[in-house]
Design an enzyme around this catalytic site. Sequence first.
Site, PDB file in Angstrom:
ATOM      1  N   CYS A  90       0.854  -1.190   0.000  1.00 18.35           N
ATOM      2  CA  CYS A  90       0.000   0.000   0.000  1.00 18.35           C
ATOM      3  C   CYS A  90       0.886   1.235   0.000  1.00 18.35           C
ATOM      4  CB  CYS A  90      -0.903   0.000   1.237  1.00 18.35           C
ATOM      5  SG  CYS A  90      -2.225   1.218   1.120  1.00 18.35           S
ATOM      6  N   CYS A 128      -3.932   6.000   0.280  1.00 14.92           N
ATOM      7  CA  CYS A 128      -3.454   4.678  -0.140  1.00 14.92           C
ATOM      8  C   CYS A 128      -3.030   4.629  -1.604  1.00 14.92           C
ATOM      9  CB  CYS A 128      -4.527   3.628   0.136  1.00 14.92           C
ATOM     10  SG  CYS A 128      -4.976   3.531   1.880  1.00 14.92           S
ATOM     11  N   LYS A 138     -12.611  -4.551   2.206  1.00 13.16           N
ATOM     12  CA  LYS A 138     -12.063  -3.693   3.239  1.00 13.16           C
ATOM     13  C   LYS A 138     -12.986  -2.501   3.426  1.00 13.16           C
ATOM     14  CE  LYS A 138      -8.026  -0.990   4.303  1.00 13.16           C
ATOM     15  NZ  LYS A 138      -6.669  -0.665   3.879  1.00 13.16           N
ATOM     16  N   ARG A 142      -3.498   3.728  12.462  1.00 14.55           N
ATOM     17  CA  ARG A 142      -3.005   4.929  11.757  1.00 14.55           C
ATOM     18  C   ARG A 142      -2.044   5.704  12.641  1.00 14.55           C
ATOM     19  NH1 ARG A 142      -8.665   6.515   8.703  1.00 14.55           N
ATOM     20  NH2 ARG A 142      -8.743   4.587   7.486  1.00 14.55           N
ATOM     21  N   GLU A 148     -16.675  -7.470  -4.636  1.00 11.03           N
ATOM     22  CA  GLU A 148     -15.239  -7.154  -4.600  1.00 11.03           C
ATOM     23  C   GLU A 148     -14.409  -8.432  -4.483  1.00 11.03           C
ATOM     24  OE1 GLU A 148     -13.429  -4.312  -4.664  1.00 11.03           O
ATOM     25  OE2 GLU A 148     -15.016  -2.799  -4.690  1.00 11.03           O
ATOM     26  N   LYS A 184     -12.175  -7.366   6.248  1.00 14.08           N
ATOM     27  CA  LYS A 184     -11.561  -6.489   7.232  1.00 14.08           C
ATOM     28  C   LYS A 184     -12.464  -5.303   7.509  1.00 14.08           C
ATOM     29  CE  LYS A 184      -7.656  -3.427   7.469  1.00 14.08           C
ATOM     30  NZ  LYS A 184      -6.487  -2.933   6.814  1.00 14.08           N
ATOM     31  N   SER A 206      -6.796  -3.079  14.561  1.00 13.53           N
ATOM     32  CA  SER A 206      -6.225  -2.377  15.724  1.00 13.53           C
ATOM     33  C   SER A 206      -7.280  -1.898  16.716  1.00 13.53           C
ATOM     34  CB  SER A 206      -5.399  -1.199  15.224  1.00 13.53           C
ATOM     35  OG  SER A 206      -6.200  -0.311  14.457  1.00 13.53           O
ATOM     36  N   TYR A 217      -3.229  -8.948  16.414  1.00 15.10           N
ATOM     37  CA  TYR A 217      -2.142  -8.453  17.261  1.00 15.10           C
ATOM     38  C   TYR A 217      -2.048  -9.281  18.541  1.00 15.10           C
ATOM     39  CZ  TYR A 217      -2.696  -4.614  13.997  1.00 15.10           C
ATOM     40  OH  TYR A 217      -2.809  -3.883  12.841  1.00 15.10           O
TER      41      TYR A 217
HETATM   42  C1  PBG Z   1      -4.368   0.654   4.756  1.00 17.27           C
HETATM   43  C2  PBG Z   1      -4.457  -0.233   5.945  1.00 17.27           C
HETATM   44  C3  PBG Z   1      -5.309  -0.049   7.040  1.00 17.27           C
HETATM   45  C4  PBG Z   1      -5.039  -1.065   7.949  1.00 17.27           C
HETATM   46  C5  PBG Z   1      -4.066  -1.880   7.383  1.00 17.27           C
HETATM   47  N1  PBG Z   1      -3.708  -1.341   6.129  1.00 17.27           N
HETATM   48  C6  PBG Z   1      -6.421   0.831   7.298  1.00 17.27           C
HETATM   49  C7  PBG Z   1      -6.462   2.222   6.904  1.00 17.27           C
HETATM   50  O1  PBG Z   1      -5.683   3.031   7.425  1.00 17.27           O
HETATM   51  O2  PBG Z   1      -7.337   2.554   6.095  1.00 17.27           O
HETATM   52  C8  PBG Z   1      -5.693  -1.195   9.289  1.00 17.27           C
HETATM   53  C9  PBG Z   1      -5.230  -2.268  10.180  1.00 17.27           C
HETATM   54  C10 PBG Z   1      -5.652  -2.114  11.591  1.00 17.27           C
HETATM   55  O3  PBG Z   1      -6.446  -1.231  11.960  1.00 17.27           O
HETATM   56  O4  PBG Z   1      -5.176  -2.935  12.395  1.00 17.27           O
HETATM   57  N2  PBG Z   1      -3.344   0.393   3.929  1.00 17.27           N
END
Ligand code: PBG
Length: 325
Positions: free
Chosen positions: A118, A128, A197, A207, A235, A250, A276, A315
């Site tokens: 990404c 992204c 996603k 983030r 998708e 996700k 997260s 995690y």
């Molecule tokens: C975007 C990306 C995101 C996550 C992983 N890759 C989300 C985003 O910022 O839109 C989120 C993973 C998480 O929250 O643990 N490349």
Amino acid sequence: MSAGNLKRLKRARPILNRDRRVELEPRDFILPYFIVEGEGVKEPIRSMPGVCRFSVDRLVEDVAEAWGLGVRSVLLFGIPGAKDGSASAAWRQDGVVQEAVGALKEEFADLTVITDVCLCAYTSHGHCGIVENRDSEVRIDTKATLPILAKIAVSHGRAGADLVAPSAMTDGQVGAIREALDREGLEEVGVLAYSAKYASNFYGPFRDALDSAPRFGDRRSYQLDFKDPDEAIEEIERDVDEGAEIVMVKPALAYLDIIYRAREKFDLPVAAYNVSGEYSLVKKLSGAKEAREEDLVREVLTAIKRAGADLIITYHAKEASRWLG
Ligand code: PBG
């Protein structure tokens, strides 16, 4: 059921009493890591208690611990020293992710190493893809973004990644990456597609960890609307057609219905990302002594597996593996 039924059932026990219960195993888990430049770095992330940013040397130590607990796969995210408008740090062969992949494959030949593909951690604006405008309604320049995603994937494949995981939600990303990998003789590198996603509120702590919050606008123009379940299935279908080996839903916990539908409809392995915000919620609840962390984690991860996930990106992978062991 009447008492009579129960008695008759007893005689059929050998065929009826099959164990249908869902049991977690450490190899269900994929453990995400955030990698920074430098040496000797193991820096806690404020919004994600128990999660750290690692330099490559300290990463290898931590993965050794995870491996010892039974974890067999990791997902790598890079945090570059410098960001720019075109994410140029993302495809350097001596970039943090590329170096981390090399070090891990040298140390743990049987570890499945997956890399996130990404632009958001590498672009100065935090989106992204390459953006066409700076309004609140952001448009991604697909034509400019796809070759960059392909270049990143190829650099990860060359470094030794087993699977690349495009998460930019750019239309056509799986096909473009597959084609580029094949063209470079990297046919054995698979694609784990972040197919479904959602534009979720549960990404906040991530983030912060990655310093990838968009500087303007949001991601709603390229991530999915959580009010729409069918779009996710479309998708996933598209990614399967474009050649994905594994598809992903996700976040996980608020999207169990989507995981279930994906599992029912497609023959490929389905991965789910226990993101997260879902992790941090569990930490908060257990930190406030309102529930036991082990019990919460067992319930959450079991629910995700029960819904149909073959693989769970979490995690909590190390802790959960310890509790299971
Ligand atoms: C975007 C990306 C995101 C996550 C992983 N890759 C989300 C985003 O910022 O839109 C989120 C993973 C998480 O929250 O643990 N490349």
